[in-house]
Motif scaffolding. Structure first.
Motif, mmCIF file in Angstrom:
data_model
loop_
_atom_site.group_PDB
_atom_site.id
_atom_site.type_symbol
_atom_site.label_atom_id
_atom_site.label_comp_id
_atom_site.label_asym_id
_atom_site.label_seq_id
_atom_site.Cartn_x
_atom_site.Cartn_y
_atom_site.Cartn_z
ATOM 1 N N LYS A 195 -0.153 43.102 44.557
ATOM 2 C CA LYS A 195 -1.171 42.407 45.727
ATOM 3 C C LYS A 195 -0.807 43.118 47.162
ATOM 4 O O LYS A 195 0.684 43.217 46.615
ATOM 5 N N ARG A 196 -1.493 43.162 46.973
ATOM 6 C CA ARG A 196 -1.089 44.076 48.935
ATOM 7 C C ARG A 196 -0.475 43.915 49.973
ATOM 8 O O ARG A 196 -1.112 42.495 49.783
ATOM 9 N N ASN A 197 -0.173 44.112 50.528
ATOM 10 C CA ASN A 197 1.113 43.704 51.633
ATOM 11 C C ASN A 197 2.131 42.550 50.924
ATOM 12 O O ASN A 197 2.272 41.338 51.674
ATOM 13 N N SER A 198 2.450 43.192 49.439
ATOM 14 C CA SER A 198 3.250 42.421 49.717
ATOM 15 C C SER A 198 4.964 43.041 49.667
ATOM 16 O O SER A 198 5.206 44.153 50.217
ATOM 17 N N ARG A 199 5.617 41.604 49.960
ATOM 18 C CA ARG A 199 7.146 42.702 50.156
ATOM 19 C C ARG A 199 7.870 42.407 48.685
ATOM 20 O O ARG A 199 8.364 40.901 47.622
ATOM 21 N N LEU A 200 8.148 43.585 48.600
ATOM 22 C CA LEU A 200 9.307 44.189 46.827
ATOM 23 C C LEU A 200 10.871 43.792 46.844
ATOM 24 O O LEU A 200 11.542 44.466 48.385
ATOM 25 N N LEU A 201 11.407 43.733 46.386
ATOM 26 C CA LEU A 201 13.358 43.834 45.812
ATOM 27 C C LEU A 201 13.115 44.580 45.021
ATOM 28 O O LEU A 201 13.016 44.392 43.866
ATOM 29 N N PHE A 202 13.698 45.709 45.108
ATOM 30 C CA PHE A 202 13.926 46.836 43.794
ATOM 31 C C PHE A 202 15.274 45.841 43.391
ATOM 32 O O PHE A 202 16.240 46.274 44.280
ATOM 33 N N VAL A 203 15.606 46.139 41.970
ATOM 34 C CA VAL A 203 16.949 45.835 41.457
ATOM 35 C C VAL A 203 16.563 47.131 40.052
ATOM 36 O O VAL A 203 16.132 46.883 39.653
ATOM 37 N N ASP A 204 18.062 47.214 40.177
ATOM 38 C CA ASP A 204 18.337 48.399 39.231
ATOM 39 C C ASP A 204 20.068 48.356 38.749
ATOM 40 O O ASP A 204 20.477 47.329 39.147
ATOM 41 N N ASP A 205 20.549 49.036 37.754
ATOM 42 C CA ASP A 205 21.909 48.876 36.982
ATOM 43 C C ASP A 205 22.607 49.713 37.905
ATOM 44 O O ASP A 205 23.469 49.232 38.260
ATOM 45 N N PHE A 206 21.783 50.568 38.362
ATOM 46 C CA PHE A 206 22.911 52.280 38.869
ATOM 47 C C PHE A 206 22.166 53.006 39.564
ATOM 48 O O PHE A 206 21.036 53.101 39.619
ATOM 49 N N MET A 207 22.973 53.562 40.398
ATOM 50 C CA MET A 207 22.230 54.079 41.731
ATOM 51 C C MET A 207 23.358 55.008 41.945
ATOM 52 O O MET A 207 24.443 55.059 42.150
ATOM 53 N N LYS A 208 22.964 56.090 41.950
ATOM 54 C CA LYS A 208 23.822 57.582 42.114
ATOM 55 C C LYS A 208 23.246 57.933 43.242
ATOM 56 O O LYS A 208 23.529 57.583 44.581
ATOM 57 N N GLY A 209 22.108 58.788 43.124
ATOM 58 C CA GLY A 209 21.791 59.548 44.812
ATOM 59 C C GLY A 209 20.770 58.825 45.584
ATOM 60 O O GLY A 209 20.906 58.799 46.118
ATOM 61 N N GLY A 210 20.093 58.161 44.951
ATOM 62 C CA GLY A 210 18.847 57.466 45.532
ATOM 63 C C GLY A 210 17.636 57.414 45.764
ATOM 64 O O GLY A 210 16.276 56.847 45.957
ATOM 65 N N GLY A 211 17.272 58.678 44.517
ATOM 66 C CA GLY A 211 16.416 59.099 44.430
ATOM 67 C C GLY A 211 15.126 58.415 43.671
ATOM 68 O O GLY A 211 14.035 58.176 43.902
ATOM 69 N N THR A 212 15.404 57.114 43.078
ATOM 70 C CA THR A 212 14.477 56.151 41.887
ATOM 71 C C THR A 212 13.649 55.641 43.822
ATOM 72 O O THR A 212 13.443 54.963 43.120
ATOM 73 N N ALA A 213 15.096 54.971 43.961
ATOM 74 C CA ALA A 213 14.603 53.564 45.122
ATOM 75 C C ALA A 213 14.228 54.218 45.700
ATOM 76 O O ALA A 213 13.261 53.796 46.346
ATOM 77 N N LYS A 214 13.698 55.578 46.321
ATOM 78 C CA LYS A 214 13.138 56.527 47.200
ATOM 79 C C LYS A 214 12.087 55.993 46.836
ATOM 80 O O LYS A 214 11.053 56.605 47.527
ATOM 81 N N GLY A 215 12.249 56.947 45.192
ATOM 82 C CA GLY A 215 10.236 56.164 45.042
ATOM 83 C C GLY A 215 9.556 55.886 44.846
ATOM 84 O O GLY A 215 8.714 55.569 45.136
ATOM 85 N N ILE A 216 10.400 54.220 44.766
ATOM 86 C CA ILE A 216 10.204 53.075 44.448
ATOM 87 C C ILE A 216 9.249 52.942 46.100
ATOM 88 O O ILE A 216 8.087 52.063 45.964
#
Lengths: 274, 274
Positions: A195-216
């Motif tokens: 839904k528009r205007n939602s607040r998201l929590l991104f969860v992942d098992d591993f973070m190296k450079g953080g590119g995926t988090a930035k993509g999200i």
């Protein structure tokens, strides 16, 4: 349900409330369910709150007003979280986990419902105050952890795919650059997912450079949503500078020495900050 | 833990047992945890068993002998399962779910922790007697359902990938033919994922031809394991003959009429058999 003795009401309430974190239950609803007076239920709820605190699961909050009632807020003491994470470190540092190329075998942990439930609980306790609407992850390895977190927050899970699928309808696709390998990657999410205007929590098992988090974060913008939190199980010490500023990690992978057979994982510095 | 009144012991026991299905707890362990006599704990356990049955969650089993104790066996009455599945059918048949190509949008259901928990509970109750060692699924959409099932069975989850990843170590890869599209597909599983001679439960969100389930059976052989059960949320009516003989489905997708805007999903015929 037949009229129950207090024992059974209490146990039922502990189960109902703790299984549905964040959900508002009315005293009237409970009174009807148990065929008891509201004042009796109110006493029960006090006992239940006390039990949930003693079990270090969280607390029961009373919300006043017309839409009021009670709800369970999950949380875990820092002591217990640290004990769990220290156990996890010890398990992850076993040298049998070393794989060629300096990788660490973690699947038995990140797919194990017991570990995952505890870790998801730590995330849920940490992020509950952020009023999260959805937990988001990218396939595949972070999914169990993200689901456990979503369950303990009482919100839906959203899984971002690497490729679009006909069975998911129209979708938004973005390209982004991986933080560590600098490779161009794709993320796809069905238009109906958020839904528009939602607040998201991104969860992942591993973070190296953080590119995926930035993509999200970029993908979220396309849905007019906001990443209100990022939780990762393990972050790497290098690169020290990630592509995202704020994130909450549980463990820090300091070093892998393939030759010496040493894995060095410890609690993330976050743990001195909270 | 300090000495607790019966109320609190009962609530704690309900929570502990129902959160760890299949796990054997000793009366001695509980007696020590609560600082109570074993005879008192034994009375508590009777009450707990009674509560769990009344809540339609399952029952407590006593195991005698040196390794004995009590354990919680999850199950759900047919009545409640049917009510859940009828609600699910009504939800899935809403015509807004129709996607181009006759696909049905289901992500909001199969990624929703509440639905998934109920469905996983139905699977866990059905397959518990089969002494399952692992729940296995193929990425991606069946993962939440498989995890919920694994959690309620008290066993680990194993996720079969479409491509191998360096971070998972040496792996076994097989090719198989999809039952419906006749396309050649690949499945990869890390060698460390399964102990030999294990009994697997394959769980997926959808079954058309049954090719994936058959592929899993072949993959299992390479690990000297056996598929002891197959559980799918939705099977299609066509093709009527699947590539696997025995499976347990919850819903049957009879027909999708894109033009008329009709989705016809009902309870699977399995439900008259059990």
């Amino acid at each position: 349900m037949d009229k129950l003795p207090r024992n059974e009401r209490i146990a039922t309430l502990v189960k109902l409330l703790s299984d549905s974190p964040g959900k508002i239950f009315t005293l009237g609803g409970f009174a009807e369910m148990f065929g008891s007076a509201k004042s009796t239920i109110s006493e029960d709820i006090d006992i239940v709150g006390n039990i949930l605190s003693k079990l270090d699961l969280g607390h029961v909050e009373t919300i006043s007003g017309a839409l009021g009632g009670v709800r369970f807020i999950p949380s875990m003491s820092k002591d217990r979280a640290v004990r769990i994470l220290e156990g996890l470190c010890a398990e992850l540092c076993r040298k049998e986990r070393l794989l060629p190329g300096g990788f660490i075998y973690m699947l038995d942990i990140i797919y194990n419902p017991e570990w995952i439930d505890d870790i998801g609980y730590i995330f849920a306790g940490h992020f509950f105050p952020k009023s999260i609407d959805y937990v988001v992850t990218v396939e595949t390895k972070g999914i169990p952890l993200a689901l456990a977190t979503a369950k303990h927050l009482g919100v839906p899970l959203v899984i971002v795919r690497r490729n679009s699928e006909a069975a998911e309808g129209a979708s938004v696709s973005i390209n982004y650059v991986s933080g560590s390998s600098k490779k161009l990657q794709t993320m796809v999410l069905s238009l109906r997912s958020l839904k528009r205007n939602s607040r998201l929590l991104f969860v992942d098992d591993f973070m190296k450079g953080g590119g995926t988090a930035k993509g999200i974060a970029e993908l979220a913008k396309e849905f007019e949503c906001e990443v209100a939190g990022i939780g990762v199980l393990v972050e790497t010490a290098e690169p020290n500078k990630k592509l995202v500023e704020e994130y909450f990690s549980l463990l820090l992978l300091q070093k892998v020495d393939e030759e010496a057979g040493v894995i060095d994982i410890k609690l993330s510095p976050n743990w001195s900050r909270i």
